[in-house]
Design a protein around this motif. Structure first.
Motif, PDB file in Angstrom:
ATOM      1  N   ARG A 178      -8.849  -1.243   1.233  1.00 17.53           N
ATOM      2  CA  ARG A 178      -7.794  -0.241   1.399  1.00 17.53           C
ATOM      3  C   ARG A 178      -7.334  -0.185   2.857  1.00 17.53           C
ATOM      4  O   ARG A 178      -6.141  -0.140   3.159  1.00 17.53           O
ATOM      5  CB  ARG A 178      -8.302   1.131   0.951  1.00 17.53           C
ATOM      6  N   VAL A 179      -8.309  -0.199   3.796  1.00 23.50           N
ATOM      7  CA  VAL A 179      -7.965  -0.142   5.219  1.00 23.50           C
ATOM      8  C   VAL A 179      -7.205  -1.391   5.649  1.00 23.50           C
ATOM      9  O   VAL A 179      -6.197  -1.320   6.358  1.00 23.50           O
ATOM     10  CB  VAL A 179      -9.235   0.053   6.064  1.00 23.50           C
ATOM     11  N   ALA A 231       0.828  -1.209   0.000  1.00 21.07           N
ATOM     12  CA  ALA A 231       0.000   0.000   0.000  1.00 21.07           C
ATOM     13  C   ALA A 231       0.860   1.255   0.000  1.00 21.07           C
ATOM     14  O   ALA A 231       0.558   2.234  -0.697  1.00 21.07           O
ATOM     15  CB  ALA A 231      -0.916  -0.016   1.221  1.00 21.07           C
ATOM     16  N   ARG A 270       0.705   7.855   4.260  1.00 17.37           N
ATOM     17  CA  ARG A 270      -0.178   6.764   3.820  1.00 17.37           C
ATOM     18  C   ARG A 270      -1.417   6.670   4.696  1.00 17.37           C
ATOM     19  O   ARG A 270      -2.512   6.351   4.202  1.00 17.37           O
ATOM     20  CB  ARG A 270       0.580   5.432   3.844  1.00 17.37           C
ATOM     21  N   HIS A 298      -3.577  -1.639   4.859  1.00 22.09           N
ATOM     22  CA  HIS A 298      -2.705  -0.896   5.775  1.00 22.09           C
ATOM     23  C   HIS A 298      -2.625  -1.562   7.149  1.00 22.09           C
ATOM     24  O   HIS A 298      -2.125  -0.942   8.096  1.00 22.09           O
ATOM     25  CB  HIS A 298      -3.208   0.541   5.921  1.00 22.09           C
ATOM     26  N   ALA A 358      -5.228   7.229   3.271  1.00 27.43           N
ATOM     27  CA  ALA A 358      -6.254   6.197   3.431  1.00 27.43           C
ATOM     28  C   ALA A 358      -7.462   6.744   4.180  1.00 27.43           C
ATOM     29  O   ALA A 358      -8.621   6.509   3.796  1.00 27.43           O
ATOM     30  CB  ALA A 358      -5.664   4.991   4.161  1.00 27.43           C
TER      31      ALA A 358
END
Length: 662
Positions: A634-635, A469, A573, A638, A577
């Motif tokens: 996406r979460v 990511a 980042r 990370h 996010a």
């Protein structure tokens, strides 16, 4: 000559003297063996008895010298060496007297002196064992209060030996015809016998006091000293047990072999305990001895009872076979019951550890507890709240704790099973408690290791996702910069040139203005397309932080939006996010949920950003099959978590937790 040089020379002299005395004792036993084996008519001392006595002398000599090599002033080291010396000389005197008087049929002066010298051997043996009890395990008396006893032993034991030696009466068989050249007539009178008896009684009292000092020392001892005393008591207890066994069998030959071997265990236990060699094995020896003695007695009673019962109920030649079969079947369950009961009374720590681990295994099997809690359970079993547990994983090639996190290195780790280690101040590497824990925790250790391995692999995957990511974010930032500094700037420059050209057109060329307007609008649409192609790239407002970007987002919404945002900067980042999660959630609330109010909150807790977006819309949102599924991915990329609560008619709450660490 310096003090250190004098200490080295003193230590060397002590070692040389110790070796010399020990060698004299061993050589004496060798000469005794040579004389004994040369007899055509052997005496009562058999070859096996001589071997057992030689073993006792040799063990005492070697371990005594070894103690002196490590602790040059240790009283027990010198005592063991002297016991070996005196034991060898007494045995040699006894064998020589027999050889001279019985084999060669002549009452020589040497035979007489040797027999007289060997007479008080039993007093010497008991006096030596008493002094061992008084000095064990430190080589000194327990304290100043025991000095009168030490002085009494120093006076009474030699007095008893002298009084036995100068007895004028006839010697024991086969030396009854030998006179005692050192005998004193007064000792044989009533007053002399009274003095001898009183001396012997007082000597016995001193021996009892020496044994009592050992028990007093045991009560006040620390863990290590208690293990040392247990080793001595265990070896000393085998001597009367062996004596009783010999009396029960009525075999003089067995007694002549077993008793010297049992006595040889005392110097062996003293030497190993003082040198602290595998101290905690004594717990296991005591436990197993008690267990199998009790088990043997129970099985013997069961065998006799079953045999008699079968004969009374239905006499049959198969009674013995039936009793044997039943006893064999009852062995394992009876052993388990006996082990449990013995541990409850004599090894409570082991019994407690067994209960704790079996309960944890049952809870783990039924899902009531987690494998991560094994470290806490082992700490309770060893009574050490600071116990640490780690597992070796072949795949990563390092140690991890129960959570899969790489464990600390360092010394003091003790193997617990095949792939686990513990570090504790109370766990002993070979004790009965340790053996119990290893046996009872084998299954849960493997389950916990597998759980730790899964967690470690998940952590590696999460780290890889974070790196991917981060790399993707950096790549998008690069694309954004390239588009902003390259294609967008050229298109904007082209648009400006067209506008300047449009303003500079002559009146007769005004017909070209619609075409130029269309060209400029197309350039604008192209720029918008380029920006959409760079979708996912953080807006320029993130340059001032997440709080500023989300405040700008809330200000442009068509519905009221309450914001509660952090003022501190976070990793790029994480901010990117969180920004896209907020954008998607707010867009869903406005477009689909028909919300009239939105609340946007972000706070950093435990090195993680907690982002919560709440609206009062119609609810019913689902993550699957919508833009929210991309947000969740996406979460999670990370290393974070994503939660959605959207009951129909009661609004929507979206919560994302994104770790801030690297």
């Amino acid at each position: 000559m310096t003090a250190s040089t004098r200490r080295v020379q003193t230590a060397s002299v002590a070692r040389i003297l110790g070796w010399a005395l020990a060698l004299i004792g061993v050589i004496s036993m060798g000469l005794s063996a040579a004389l004994e084996l040369s007899h055509s008519t052997p005496r009562d001392m058999s070859v096996l008895e001589l071997i057992a006595s030689t073993a006792a002398v040799l063990i005492g000599a070697v371990l005594g010298v070894r103690i002196l090599q490590r602790y040059r002033r240790h009283g027990l080291g010198w005592l063991l060496v002297l016991m070996s010396l005196v034991g060898g000389l007494l045995t040699l005197a006894e064998v020589y007297a027999f050889d001279a008087f019985v084999i060669h049929r002549g009452p020589t002066w040497g035979a007489t002196a040797a027999d007289v010298f060997a007479q008080p051997s039993w007093v010497v043996a008991y006096a030596a064992l008493s002094l061992v009890a008084l000095l064990f395990p430190s080589g000194r008396i327990p304290g100043p209060g025991w000095r009168p006893l030490a002085w009494a032993c120093a006076l009474l034991f030699p007095a008893a030996i002298v009084l036995i030696t100068v007895q004028p009466g006839p010697q024991d068989e086969p030396f009854a015809a030998l006179p005692n050249p050192g005998g004193i007539a007064w000792v044989g009178t009533g007053a002399g016998q009274t003095l001898t008896g009183l001396t012997m009684v007082l000597s016995l009292a001193c021996m009892a006091g020496c044994v009592a000092s050992l028990f007093v020392r045991f009560v006040a001892a620390d863990t290590v000293e208690r293990q040392q005393i247990k080793a001595l008591l265990y070896s000393a207890a085998l001597t009367p047990v062996a004596f009783i066994a010999c009396l029960a069998t009525g075999s003089d030959g067995l007694a002549s072999i077993v008793l010297p071997l049992a006595l040889a265990l005392v110097p062996l236990a003293v030497g190993l305990a003082v040198l602290r060699y595998r101290l905690y094995d004594v717990d296991r020896l005591i436990n197993r001895t008690v267990l199998y003695v009790v088990l043997t007695a129970l099985l013997a009673l069961a065998y006799v009872g079953i045999s008699v019962a079968v004969q009374l109920v239905a006499p049959s030649p198969l009674a013995t076979a039936i009793a044997t079969a039943l006893v064999v079947l009852a062995f394992r369950p009876l052993r388990d019951v006996a082990q449990t009961q013995i541990d409850r009374r004599f090894a409570r720590s082991s019994a407690r550890a067994r209960v704790l681990l079996r309960a944890f295994t049952d809870d783990l099997r039924h899902g009531r507890r987690s494998p991560v809690e094994l470290e806490e359970v082992l700490g309770a079993a060893f009574d050490d709240p600071h116990l640490s547990l780690r597992f070796w994983l072949e795949s990563p090639g390092w140690y991890v704790d129960g959570n899969g996190v790489p464990a600390l290195e360092g010394d003091g780790w003790v193997p617990l099973g095949a792939a686990a280690q513990i570090r504790s101040t109370t766990a002993a590497g070979a004790g009965l408690l340790f053996d119990t824990v290893v046996r009872e925790s084998a299954l849960v250790l493997e389950v916990s290791r597998l759980n730790a391995e899964v967690r470690a692999q998940m952590a590696l995957v999460a780290d890889a996702q974070v790196r991917i990511a981060t790399a993707g974010f950096e790549e998008r930032r690069r694309v954004e910069r390239d588009l902003h500094d390259g294609a967008q700037q050229r298109l904007l420059s082209l648009g400006l040139q067209l506008r300047r050209l449009q303003r500079s057109l002559p009146a007769q060329a005004k017909v070209l203005e619609p075409a130029l307007d269309a060209a400029v609008e197309e350039i604008g649409r192209t720029i918008a397309d380029l920006r959409r192609l760079a979708g996912g790239v953080a807006p320029a407002s993130l340059a001032n932080g997440l709080g500023s970007a989300l405040a700008e987002l809330a200000a442009g919404l068509p519905v009221p939006c309450h914001v509660d945002l952090p003022s501190t900067r976070l990793p790029e980042r994480v901010e990117a996010a969180a920004y896209f999660v907020a954008c998607e959630a707010v867009a869903n609330a406005v477009k689909h949920a028909e919300a009239s109010r939105i609340e946007l909150r972000a706070v950093v807790v435990d090195d993680a950003l907690h982002l919560v977006v709440t609206d009062d819309g119609q609810g019913g949102a689902r993550a699957a099959g919508s833009g929210l599924s991309g947000l969740a991915d996406r979460v999670r990329a990370h290393g974070g978590t994503f939660a959605l609560d959207s009951p129909v008619g009661r609004g929507t709450t979206l919560e994302a937790v994104i770790p801030c660490g690297s």
